[in-house]
Design a protein around this motif. Structure first.
Motif, PDB file in Angstrom:
ATOM      1  N   ARG A 159       0.867  -1.192   0.000  1.00 50.63           N
ATOM      2  CA  ARG A 159       0.000   0.000   0.000  1.00 50.63           C
ATOM      3  C   ARG A 159       0.900   1.238   0.000  1.00 50.63           C
ATOM      4  NH1 ARG A 159      -5.339   0.427   1.637  1.00 50.63           N
ATOM      5  NH2 ARG A 159      -5.271  -1.710   2.384  1.00 50.63           N
ATOM      6  N   ILE A 160       0.498   2.237  -0.775  1.00 46.09           N
ATOM      7  CA  ILE A 160       1.289   3.479  -0.858  1.00 46.09           C
ATOM      8  C   ILE A 160       0.357   4.668  -0.625  1.00 46.09           C
ATOM      9  CG2 ILE A 160       2.661   4.952  -2.378  1.00 46.09           C
ATOM     10  CD1 ILE A 160       3.509   2.422  -3.885  1.00 46.09           C
ATOM     11  N   ILE A 190       8.133   1.541  -6.163  1.00 43.21           N
ATOM     12  CA  ILE A 190       7.971   1.002  -4.799  1.00 43.21           C
ATOM     13  C   ILE A 190       6.916  -0.108  -4.754  1.00 43.21           C
ATOM     14  CG2 ILE A 190       7.201   1.611  -2.460  1.00 43.21           C
ATOM     15  CD1 ILE A 190       8.162   4.485  -3.044  1.00 43.21           C
ATOM     16  N   ALA A 191       5.926  -0.014  -5.661  1.00 38.97           N
ATOM     17  CA  ALA A 191       4.768  -0.917  -5.579  1.00 38.97           C
ATOM     18  C   ALA A 191       5.150  -2.375  -5.770  1.00 38.97           C
ATOM     19  CB  ALA A 191       3.747  -0.510  -6.643  1.00 38.97           C
ATOM     20  N   GLY A 192       4.682  -3.204  -4.846  1.00 36.36           N
ATOM     21  CA  GLY A 192       4.804  -4.646  -5.023  1.00 36.36           C
ATOM     22  C   GLY A 192       3.626  -5.145  -5.860  1.00 36.36           C
ATOM     23  N   LYS A 193       3.509  -6.493  -5.926  1.00 36.41           N
ATOM     24  CA  LYS A 193       2.374  -7.067  -6.682  1.00 36.41           C
ATOM     25  C   LYS A 193       1.078  -6.737  -5.959  1.00 36.41           C
ATOM     26  CE  LYS A 193       3.924 -10.843  -9.427  1.00 36.41           C
ATOM     27  NZ  LYS A 193       4.654 -12.066  -9.273  1.00 36.41           N
ATOM     28  N   LYS A 194       0.039  -6.371  -6.668  1.00 34.48           N
ATOM     29  CA  LYS A 194      -1.268  -6.033  -6.089  1.00 34.48           C
ATOM     30  C   LYS A 194      -1.150  -4.980  -4.987  1.00 34.48           C
ATOM     31  CE  LYS A 194      -3.710  -9.980  -7.535  1.00 34.48           C
ATOM     32  NZ  LYS A 194      -4.387 -11.200  -7.309  1.00 34.48           N
ATOM     33  N   CYS A 195      -0.550  -3.871  -5.332  1.00 34.50           N
ATOM     34  CA  CYS A 195      -0.360  -2.779  -4.377  1.00 34.50           C
ATOM     35  C   CYS A 195      -1.525  -1.780  -4.504  1.00 34.50           C
ATOM     36  CB  CYS A 195       0.957  -2.075  -4.691  1.00 34.50           C
ATOM     37  SG  CYS A 195       1.253  -0.618  -3.700  1.00 34.50           S
ATOM     38  N   ILE A 196      -2.027  -1.332  -3.353  1.00 30.08           N
ATOM     39  CA  ILE A 196      -3.085  -0.310  -3.383  1.00 30.08           C
ATOM     40  C   ILE A 196      -2.441   1.064  -3.220  1.00 30.08           C
ATOM     41  CG2 ILE A 196      -5.110   0.614  -2.181  1.00 30.08           C
ATOM     42  CD1 ILE A 196      -5.873  -2.288  -1.591  1.00 30.08           C
ATOM     43  N   LEU A 197      -2.819   1.969  -4.124  1.00 27.86           N
ATOM     44  CA  LEU A 197      -2.282   3.337  -4.097  1.00 27.86           C
ATOM     45  C   LEU A 197      -3.393   4.295  -3.674  1.00 27.86           C
ATOM     46  CD1 LEU A 197      -0.020   5.395  -5.006  1.00 27.86           C
ATOM     47  CD2 LEU A 197      -1.185   5.439  -7.213  1.00 27.86           C
ATOM     48  N   HIS A 198      -3.091   5.171  -2.699  1.00 25.70           N
ATOM     49  CA  HIS A 198      -4.004   6.257  -2.333  1.00 25.70           C
ATOM     50  C   HIS A 198      -3.390   7.537  -2.896  1.00 25.70           C
ATOM     51  CE1 HIS A 198      -6.172   3.525   0.309  1.00 25.70           C
ATOM     52  NE2 HIS A 198      -4.990   3.116   0.751  1.00 25.70           N
ATOM     53  N   TYR A 199      -3.991   8.012  -3.972  1.00 22.31           N
ATOM     54  CA  TYR A 199      -3.419   9.118  -4.746  1.00 22.31           C
ATOM     55  C   TYR A 199      -4.256  10.379  -4.504  1.00 22.31           C
ATOM     56  CZ  TYR A 199      -2.110  11.711  -8.976  1.00 22.31           C
ATOM     57  OH  TYR A 199      -1.671  12.661  -9.856  1.00 22.31           O
ATOM     58  N   TYR A 200      -3.620  11.428  -3.953  1.00 20.16           N
ATOM     59  CA  TYR A 200      -4.346  12.662  -3.614  1.00 20.16           C
ATOM     60  C   TYR A 200      -4.087  13.728  -4.660  1.00 20.16           C
ATOM     61  CZ  TYR A 200      -5.292  10.357   0.720  1.00 20.16           C
ATOM     62  OH  TYR A 200      -5.756   9.441   1.639  1.00 20.16           O
ATOM     63  N   CYS A 208      -9.283  11.943  -3.356  1.00 18.09           N
ATOM     64  CA  CYS A 208      -8.393  10.775  -3.299  1.00 18.09           C
ATOM     65  C   CYS A 208      -8.905   9.724  -4.276  1.00 18.09           C
ATOM     66  CB  CYS A 208      -8.364  10.182  -1.892  1.00 18.09           C
ATOM     67  SG  CYS A 208      -7.232   8.779  -1.775  1.00 18.09           S
ATOM     68  N   ILE A 209      -7.989   9.153  -5.041  1.00 23.89           N
ATOM     69  CA  ILE A 209      -8.326   8.003  -5.889  1.00 23.89           C
ATOM     70  C   ILE A 209      -7.577   6.803  -5.325  1.00 23.89           C
ATOM     71  CG2 ILE A 209      -8.132   6.986  -8.197  1.00 23.89           C
ATOM     72  CD1 ILE A 209      -8.245   9.898  -9.283  1.00 23.89           C
ATOM     73  N   ASP A 210      -8.314   5.743  -4.988  1.00 27.57           N
ATOM     74  CA  ASP A 210      -7.679   4.495  -4.564  1.00 27.57           C
ATOM     75  C   ASP A 210      -7.565   3.623  -5.818  1.00 27.57           C
ATOM     76  OD1 ASP A 210      -8.073   5.532  -2.041  1.00 27.57           O
ATOM     77  OD2 ASP A 210      -9.716   4.171  -1.529  1.00 27.57           O
ATOM     78  N   ALA A 211      -6.372   3.132  -6.079  1.00 27.83           N
ATOM     79  CA  ALA A 211      -6.173   2.328  -7.290  1.00 27.83           C
ATOM     80  C   ALA A 211      -5.366   1.080  -6.965  1.00 27.83           C
ATOM     81  CB  ALA A 211      -5.439   3.156  -8.341  1.00 27.83           C
ATOM     82  N   LEU A 212      -5.668   0.007  -7.682  1.00 23.98           N
ATOM     83  CA  LEU A 212      -4.884  -1.222  -7.554  1.00 23.98           C
ATOM     84  C   LEU A 212      -3.856  -1.235  -8.680  1.00 23.98           C
ATOM     85  CD1 LEU A 212      -4.658  -3.975  -6.061  1.00 23.98           C
ATOM     86  CD2 LEU A 212      -6.197  -4.890  -7.819  1.00 23.98           C
TER      87      LEU A 212
END
Ligand code: SAM
Length: 318
Positions: free
Chosen positions: A240-241, A259-269, A313-317
């Motif tokens: 998660r980032i 930085i993202a690993g496999k199936k990482c959730i990103l919280h993008y502001y 905020c956009i949450d993305a996988l």
């Protein structure tokens, strides 16, 4: 806030600890419910029932509004009053009225600049008291903060709760722009392993104090510096980032994908246009990398930023 009488005291204490209990009005008991006043700009927890209700002023307390011919806008941060009064004469009158009122505080600061530079720190004028450092309480956590040295906003409390609520114990979370730790600390307390970075030395110094203060030392590694220079140590590391740098997070998407690993959730502001808040940022996210497929999970409007813009905020996988 509308609550059943049985929940009255715990709700009052929660709202007080979130610093959104409005002491200027009395609590009302009406038709089997209690109505507890909250401040106009307070962001209550999303599971609470907010209603509009006419409440009686708390006559026993002398308020600045009893002493002033104009309305003042202020918010509280710990025992500091943060004024937003550009007119110097009105700022002085507001200070005198606050000092004469029954409102408890130790310091009054007035906004003296916009939020500036890459550390996102605002300048403040000290109108009363002698310290710009205070302790802010949020959901049972304590944050020591010097608002003249670091960025901090109590208004994002509900958003921090939303993100923290998604975190599972054992997750690896990278807080790319951590500030004094309002995401890092509650997330670490859920049992996640958190890496936090901030370019502002003072922010990391306060983050370290807040890590100790909230007993999450074993779960957090804090780095001072540009996240771009630290990211390679954490290639493909994160589950998660968090990218809470809303004006320029897009400049760091290559770092986040590293930085993202496999199936990482990103919280993008981001700060975006009110009439179409998500399309542009979703397009940025989906076009940043050929290798990564990006699935949008959630789109959240956090608060209004100006008359035509919103903080989102956009949450993305990834
Ligand atoms: C909007 S603040 C958010 C702080 C914190 N997440 C919060 O919610 O209070 C953004 C933070 O990013 C930091 N920052 C800006 N550019 C950075 C960079 N290149 N690397 C690491 N941190 C950076 C700033 O110093 C600031 O503390």
């Amino acid at each position: 806030m509308k609550v059943l009488p049985v929940d009255g005291e715990s709700t009052r204490v929660t709202l007080d600890s979130l610093e959104i209990l409005n002491h200027e009005y009395k609590i009302l008991s009406h038709e089997g419910h209690l109505y507890i006043p909250i401040t106009e700009d307070g962001t209550p927890p999303s599971d609470m029932d907010v209603v509009y209700m006419d409440l009686l002023p708390n006559k026993n307390r002398l308020l600045p509004s009893d002493l002033l011919p104009f309305k003042i806008t202020y918010e509280r941060l710990g025992d500091i009053i943060l004024l937003d009064e550009p007119d110097a004469h009105q700022a002085t009158a507001a200070t005198i009225a606050l000092l004469a009122s029954d409102i408890p505080f130790k310091t009054i600061l007035n906004k003296a600049s916009e939020i500036q530079g890459n550390t996102r720190v605002r300048k403040w004028s000290l109108l009363s008291g002698n310290s710009t450092e205070t302790v802010h309480k949020e959901y049972g956590f304590e944050f020591l903060v010097d608002i003249s040295k670091v960025y901090f906003s109590p208004r994002l409390v509900t958003e921090r709760q939303r993100v923290t609520g998604q975190v599972c114990s054992g997750e690896r979370v990278f807080d790319m722009f951590s500030g004094i730790g309002p995401f890092t600390v509650p997330i670490a307390s859920k049992g996640a392993t958190v890496t936090a970075t901030d370019i502002n030395d003072d922010a990391i110094e306060y983050l370290r104090k807040n890590i100790s203060r909230n007993n999450v030392e074993t779960n957090v590694t804090a780095h001072t510096g540009d996240v771009r220079n630290i990211a390679d140590e954490y290639s493909h590391w994160a589950d998660r980032i968090i990218m809470n740098l809303p004006h320029s997070a897009n400049d760091f998407l290559d770092v986040a994908f590293n930085i993202a690993g496999k199936k990482c959730i990103l919280h993008y502001y981001s700060i975006s246009e009110l009439d179409d808040p998500f399309t542009a940022d979703i397009s940025v996210l989906q076009n940043v990398s050929q290798e990564h497929e990006v699935t949008i999970l959630n789109e959240t409007i956090i608060r209004s930023y100006s008359s035509s813009q919103v903080h989102i905020c956009i949450d993305a996988l990834l």
